[in-house]
Write a protein that holds these residues in place. Structure first.
Motif, PDB file in Angstrom:
ATOM      1  N   GLU A   9       2.058   3.333  -2.078  1.00 51.42           N
ATOM      2  CA  GLU A   9       1.326   4.786  -2.924  1.00 51.42           C
ATOM      3  C   GLU A   9      -0.304   5.308  -1.952  1.00 51.42           C
ATOM      4  O   GLU A   9      -0.122   6.564  -2.205  1.00 51.42           O
ATOM      5  N   GLU A  10      -0.562   3.681  -1.017  1.00 56.21           N
ATOM      6  CA  GLU A  10      -2.012   4.783  -0.270  1.00 56.21           C
ATOM      7  C   GLU A  10      -1.405   5.603   0.605  1.00 56.21           C
ATOM      8  O   GLU A  10      -2.274   6.392   1.263  1.00 56.21           O
ATOM      9  N   ASN A  42      -0.287   8.917  -0.316  1.00 53.21           N
ATOM     10  CA  ASN A  42      -1.786   9.403  -0.521  1.00 53.21           C
ATOM     11  C   ASN A  42      -2.522  10.224   0.831  1.00 53.21           C
ATOM     12  O   ASN A  42      -3.239  10.984   0.853  1.00 53.21           O
ATOM     13  N   LEU A  43      -2.321   9.635   1.128  1.00 48.80           N
ATOM     14  CA  LEU A  43      -2.909   9.748   3.067  1.00 48.80           C
ATOM     15  C   LEU A  43      -2.335  10.437   3.311  1.00 48.80           C
ATOM     16  O   LEU A  43      -2.463  11.261   4.279  1.00 48.80           O
ATOM     17  N   PHE A  53       0.987  -1.276   0.399  1.00 52.78           N
ATOM     18  CA  PHE A  53       0.193   0.053   0.059  1.00 52.78           C
ATOM     19  C   PHE A  53       0.989   1.315  -0.075  1.00 52.78           C
ATOM     20  O   PHE A  53       0.345   2.003   0.740  1.00 52.78           O
ATOM     21  N   MET A  94      -7.082   1.010   5.616  1.00 54.94           N
ATOM     22  CA  MET A  94      -6.629   1.062   4.426  1.00 54.94           C
ATOM     23  C   MET A  94      -6.035  -0.936   3.959  1.00 54.94           C
ATOM     24  O   MET A  94      -5.973  -1.751   5.050  1.00 54.94           O
TER      25      MET A  94
END
Length: 103
Positions: free
Chosen positions: A67-68, A71-72, A65, A99
């Motif tokens: 990239e997530e 972004n967060l 995760f 997530m």
């Protein structure tokens, strides 16, 4: 070295060792009394540290995760995790924890 000298030196070394142990115990006791109490946000909870948040973020990145997580971090107004406002750690951590869960 004469035996008599060896006995004297070994006795002095023993005395020195005992003194060092006492000093170490005194320093340890002083450290315990000087250790800061964890600051409380609410009853039963302590403030989160960047290291705690970083550990969860790193675990999520290792789970795929990356990239997530990035972004967060941006959604919370920071370019990188170290720039995240400490007041937002708890909410950020909650978002990290969910997530990857279908919901």
């Amino acid at each position: 070295m004469k035996e008599e000298t060896l006995v004297k030196v070994s006795g002095e070394m023993e005395t020195c060792g005992k003194a060092l142990l006492k000093l170490a115990e005194a320093l340890r006791a002083k450290e315990e009394t000087l250790a800061p109490e964890p600051q409380k946000n609410e009853p039963g909870s302590t403030k989160l540290t960047l290291e705690e948040v970083r550990k969860v973020a790193a675990d999520k990145a290792r789970q795929g995760f990356t990239e997530e997580v990035r972004n967060l971090i941006h959604r919370y107004g920071a370019e990188k995790l170290s720039g995240l406002d400490a007041a937002k750690y708890e909410a950020f951590l909650k978002d990290l924890e969910v997530m990857g869960h279908a919901g």
